[in-house]
Scaffold this motif. Structure first.
Motif, mmCIF file in Angstrom:
data_model
loop_
_atom_site.group_PDB
_atom_site.id
_atom_site.type_symbol
_atom_site.label_atom_id
_atom_site.label_comp_id
_atom_site.label_asym_id
_atom_site.label_seq_id
_atom_site.Cartn_x
_atom_site.Cartn_y
_atom_site.Cartn_z
ATOM 1 N N GLU A 452 -2.071 64.486 11.133
ATOM 2 C CA GLU A 452 -3.521 64.278 11.080
ATOM 3 C C GLU A 452 -4.180 65.345 10.212
ATOM 4 N N ASN A 453 -5.138 64.937 9.388
ATOM 5 C CA ASN A 453 -5.879 65.882 8.559
ATOM 6 C C ASN A 453 -6.973 66.565 9.372
ATOM 7 N N ILE A 454 -7.073 67.880 9.215
ATOM 8 C CA ILE A 454 -8.126 68.658 9.867
ATOM 9 C C ILE A 454 -8.864 69.438 8.789
ATOM 10 N N SER A 455 -10.160 69.267 8.725
ATOM 11 C CA SER A 455 -10.971 70.011 7.765
ATOM 12 C C SER A 455 -11.282 71.396 8.320
ATOM 13 N N SER A 456 -10.898 72.438 7.583
ATOM 14 C CA SER A 456 -11.209 73.797 8.026
ATOM 15 C C SER A 456 -12.719 74.008 8.060
ATOM 16 N N ILE A 457 -13.438 73.365 7.149
ATOM 17 C CA ILE A 457 -14.892 73.524 7.111
ATOM 18 C C ILE A 457 -15.531 72.951 8.367
ATOM 19 N N GLU A 458 -15.015 71.807 8.833
ATOM 20 C CA GLU A 458 -15.560 71.200 10.049
ATOM 21 C C GLU A 458 -15.385 72.131 11.248
ATOM 22 N N VAL A 459 -14.207 72.750 11.360
ATOM 23 C CA VAL A 459 -13.946 73.667 12.475
ATOM 24 C C VAL A 459 -14.823 74.916 12.346
ATOM 25 N N GLU A 460 -14.964 75.408 11.116
ATOM 26 C CA GLU A 460 -15.803 76.591 10.895
ATOM 27 C C GLU A 460 -17.256 76.327 11.279
ATOM 28 N N ASP A 461 -17.731 75.121 10.995
ATOM 29 C CA ASP A 461 -19.106 74.772 11.366
ATOM 30 C C ASP A 461 -19.319 74.898 12.873
ATOM 31 N N ILE A 462 -18.322 74.499 13.659
ATOM 32 C CA ILE A 462 -18.428 74.626 15.116
ATOM 33 C C ILE A 462 -18.398 76.091 15.532
ATOM 34 N N LEU A 463 -17.491 76.854 14.925
ATOM 35 C CA LEU A 463 -17.393 78.277 15.273
ATOM 36 C C LEU A 463 -18.718 79.002 15.023
ATOM 37 N N TYR A 464 -19.376 78.649 13.937
ATOM 38 C CA TYR A 464 -20.629 79.324 13.613
ATOM 39 C C TYR A 464 -21.746 78.978 14.601
ATOM 40 N N ARG A 465 -21.542 77.933 15.396
ATOM 41 C CA ARG A 465 -22.549 77.603 16.409
ATOM 42 C C ARG A 465 -22.470 78.530 17.623
ATOM 43 N N HIS A 466 -21.344 79.226 17.764
ATOM 44 C CA HIS A 466 -21.201 80.121 18.914
ATOM 45 C C HIS A 466 -22.086 81.343 18.714
ATOM 46 N N PRO A 467 -22.873 81.699 19.693
ATOM 47 C CA PRO A 467 -23.826 82.803 19.512
ATOM 48 C C PRO A 467 -23.175 84.154 19.241
ATOM 49 N N ALA A 468 -21.900 84.320 19.571
ATOM 50 C CA ALA A 468 -21.235 85.608 19.353
ATOM 51 C C ALA A 468 -20.609 85.731 17.971
ATOM 52 N N VAL A 469 -20.525 84.623 17.233
ATOM 53 C CA VAL A 469 -19.784 84.619 15.965
ATOM 54 C C VAL A 469 -20.695 84.975 14.792
ATOM 55 N N LEU A 470 -20.276 85.984 14.037
ATOM 56 C CA LEU A 470 -20.990 86.384 12.833
ATOM 57 C C LEU A 470 -20.394 85.714 11.602
ATOM 58 N N GLU A 471 -19.072 85.760 11.472
ATOM 59 C CA GLU A 471 -18.372 85.150 10.350
ATOM 60 C C GLU A 471 -17.122 84.453 10.869
ATOM 61 N N ALA A 472 -16.710 83.396 10.173
ATOM 62 C CA ALA A 472 -15.526 82.654 10.611
ATOM 63 C C ALA A 472 -14.819 82.040 9.418
ATOM 64 N N ALA A 473 -13.520 81.975 9.519
ATOM 65 C CA ALA A 473 -12.691 81.284 8.524
ATOM 66 C C ALA A 473 -11.505 80.679 9.254
ATOM 67 N N VAL A 474 -11.150 79.468 8.861
ATOM 68 C CA VAL A 474 -10.044 78.754 9.513
ATOM 69 C C VAL A 474 -8.987 78.416 8.467
ATOM 70 N N VAL A 475 -7.743 78.735 8.787
ATOM 71 C CA VAL A 475 -6.630 78.428 7.891
ATOM 72 C C VAL A 475 -5.493 77.812 8.705
ATOM 73 N N ALA A 476 -4.518 77.290 7.979
ATOM 74 C CA ALA A 476 -3.357 76.684 8.633
ATOM 75 C C ALA A 476 -2.380 77.761 9.094
ATOM 76 N N GLN A 477 -1.951 77.607 10.327
ATOM 77 C CA GLN A 477 -0.938 78.490 10.895
ATOM 78 C C GLN A 477 0.346 77.687 11.095
ATOM 79 N N PRO A 478 1.478 78.149 10.572
ATOM 80 C CA PRO A 478 2.728 77.400 10.776
ATOM 81 C C PRO A 478 3.007 77.184 12.261
ATOM 82 N N ASP A 479 3.468 75.983 12.598
ATOM 83 C CA ASP A 479 3.749 75.654 13.989
ATOM 84 C C ASP A 479 5.044 74.841 14.050
#
Length: 543
Positions: A452-479
């Motif tokens: 399944e395709n996951i957009s890092s930008i979509e996940v980052e948009d959610i992270l930025y909604r958290h009141p504690a988050v100043l900056e965020a970046a999402v990348v692929a982690q090998p699994d």
């Protein structure tokens, strides 16, 4: 000399007519299967068996019932279903009316489903009982609601009936002798599939009858499928219309072995019981089979062929599948090119090579599908081919009939995707001296998890909604299991404390669970002199 065009008798005196020209559509494969092989088993679902004659009759009933409700040319019919016979029938019955089939990803949350139903203007929704909770929530977000028809599958787990009627009752009101509406033009749309692509904004990929017909044939040619294959549905039919295999199976008069959910024991039991010959799946599916207990694998002595897509198959997977006697072929593609549009075509000579060399060769994304006109690695700025040196990176481009019409209601994105007369994949790759292509990176940081395709930008948009988050970046982690999973790097606001699990839970409440980060790393983010976050350095940390 006159500038008047010269007459061409080969063209001018021999126009096309109904005797020598019929618009291509994969729907035609069903009528032939029912006519030539009416009593062969077309679908197996639990204890239920359907012949090709019955699938043809039921698909015509579906088309007739939809037409009686006013569904026709250019309308959208959405389906939220597992891999069941009803989903197969929708791939024929819906386009028989001239309508467009929109298969919905059952893993998505209600807001994503609501967007797709609204944007695609679905007039009818066929929905499996198991997904009723998500659908009820999605319908609650819509001003204009489609006609809802329940698929009450006895093998569904939980859920409730929410529709105006159920699928079998709906079919009973249809005519089994309904005469399908051939597309006026093979360029007419056959399906609408939403993909987040490499941005957080879902795009509606519109495909046409011609491309679906050709890729269905291309599947059979590429895989050298014989008549009457027994195909196991581990790949979701909602994903790029099951890579066009619902139509391929009708072409080859094969048997669809339906499977509601991916489970190693269920897959191996089905392969043994029904003598499955073919299946498709992401690397996670193959790894599940390799790591299954040996007693589950006993009794499978016939040849089984599998297609693997997404990440390059590792040595352990190729070796493990060989030990099981399975023959694996690596393919690559995107929703915009009907699923697989390239294949790592294997040469017979490769069989004599050491495992390490076979892994290197088979790990490439390969060459174009037989019925795709072009696949190339270009410098995206100059649109010139990169050297075939296995080192110089460029972008993968496709051109040909197995390419989408464009993005629904999004002319800007369509123009961008087709700039220069080629489809831009956004995937960065190298080309080897033999012309085979291998992906090296994804230009816009898409993450492929379990196929399944996951957009890092979509996940980052959610992270930025958290009141504690100043900056965020999402990348692929090998699994090891999923191939890749999202990893979030987060800088917190001064004086604020939050745990990794709290961040993950926050995302899971607002995203489909498979899109949520599996890991959160706190700390400052590396940036360029212009302030751009250096995701390449973050990826390096995870290796």
């Amino acid at each position: 000399m006159s500038n008047k065009p010269q007459a061409n008798p080969y063209r001018d005196e021999l126009p096309r007519n109904s005797a020598n020209y019929v618009p291509l559509t994969p729907v035609s494969f069903l009528a032939r299967a029912a006519d030539v092989f009416p009593d062969r088993i077309a679908a197996i679902h639990g204890e239920w068996r359907l012949t090709w004659r019955e699938v043809f009759d039921r698909s015509r009933r579906l088309a007739s019932a939809l037409a009686a409700r006013g569904i026709g040319d250019g309308d959208t019919v959405a389906v939220m279903a597992a891999n069941t016979p009803q989903m197969i029938e929708a791939h024929f019955g819906v386009p028989m009316t001239g309508a467009v089939l929109n298969t919905l990803n059952t893993r998505l949350d209600a807001s994503a489903i609501a967007f797709q139903l609204g944007h695609g203007e679905a007039k009818v929704l066929l929905t499996d009982r198991e997904f009723s909770e998500t659908i009820v929530a999605a319908l609650g977000m819509l001003e204009t609601k489609p006609l809802v028809i329940d698929i009450d599958d006895p093998l569904a787990q939980g859920g409730r009936l929410i529709g105006a009627t159920d699928y079998e009752t709906f079919l009973a009101g249809g005519d089994p002798d309904y005469v399908r509406s051939a597309p006026r033009d093979e360029w007419d749309a056959i399906a609408l599939s939403y993909t987040s692509g490499t941005t957080g904004n879902p795009k509606g990929v519109v495909t046409h009858h011609r491309g679906a017909y050709l890729n269905a044939v291309g599947n059979a040619v590429t895989w050298a499928m014989p008549h009457f294959p027994v195909y196991l549905w581990t790949l979701p039919m909602f994903h790029c219309n099951g890579w066009c295999f619902p139509w391929t199976l009708a072409l080859m008069a094969g048997t669809n072995v339906c499977l509601r959910r991916v489970d190693a024991k269920a897959i191996l039991d089905a392969i043994r019981t029904h003598r499955v010959t073919h299946y498709c799946g992401a690397p996670i599916v193959h790894n599940m089979l390799i790591n299954a207990p040996e007693e589950w694998k006993r009794g499978i002595g016939h040849k089984v062929s599998g297609l693997v897509a997404a990440a390059s198959p590792p040595a352990s997977m190729i070796e493990g599948m060989e030990r099981m006697g399975f023959d694996i072929t690596h393919v690559y593609g995107l929703t915009e090119v009907y699923g697989p549009a390239s294949v790592c075509a294997k040469h017979p000579e490769w069989d004599e090579l050491p495992l390490e060399e076979r892994v290197r060769l088979n790990g490439r994304q390969g060459v174009r599908y037989p019925l795709q006109e072009g696949m190339a690695v270009f410098d995206p700025e100059t649109m010139q081919p990169v050297p075939r040196d296995g080192e110089t990176m460029g972008e993968i481009f496709f051109r040909g009939n197995i390419t989408m019409k464009g993005y629904l209601k999004n002319p800007e994105a369509t123009a961008e995707a087709f700039a220069g007369g080629w489809y831009h994949t956004g995937d960065l790759a190298v080309a080897y001296p033999d012309g085979y292509v291998k992906i090296k990176d994804r230009s816009k940081d898409i993450i492929i998890s379990g196929g399944e395709n996951i957009s890092s930008i979509e996940v980052e948009d959610i992270l930025y909604r958290h009141p504690a988050v100043l900056e965020a970046a999402v990348v692929a982690q090998p699994d090891a299991k999923w191939g890749e999973t999202p990893c979030a790097f987060v800088t917190l606001r001064d004086g604020v404390e939050v745990t990794e699990q709290e961040i993950i839970a926050f995302c899971r409440e607002r995203l489909a669970h498979y899109k949520a980060p599996r890991r959160v790393v706190f700390g400052p983010l590396p940036k360029t002199s212009t302030g751009k976050i250096q995701k390449n350095l973050l990826r390096d940390r995870l290796q």
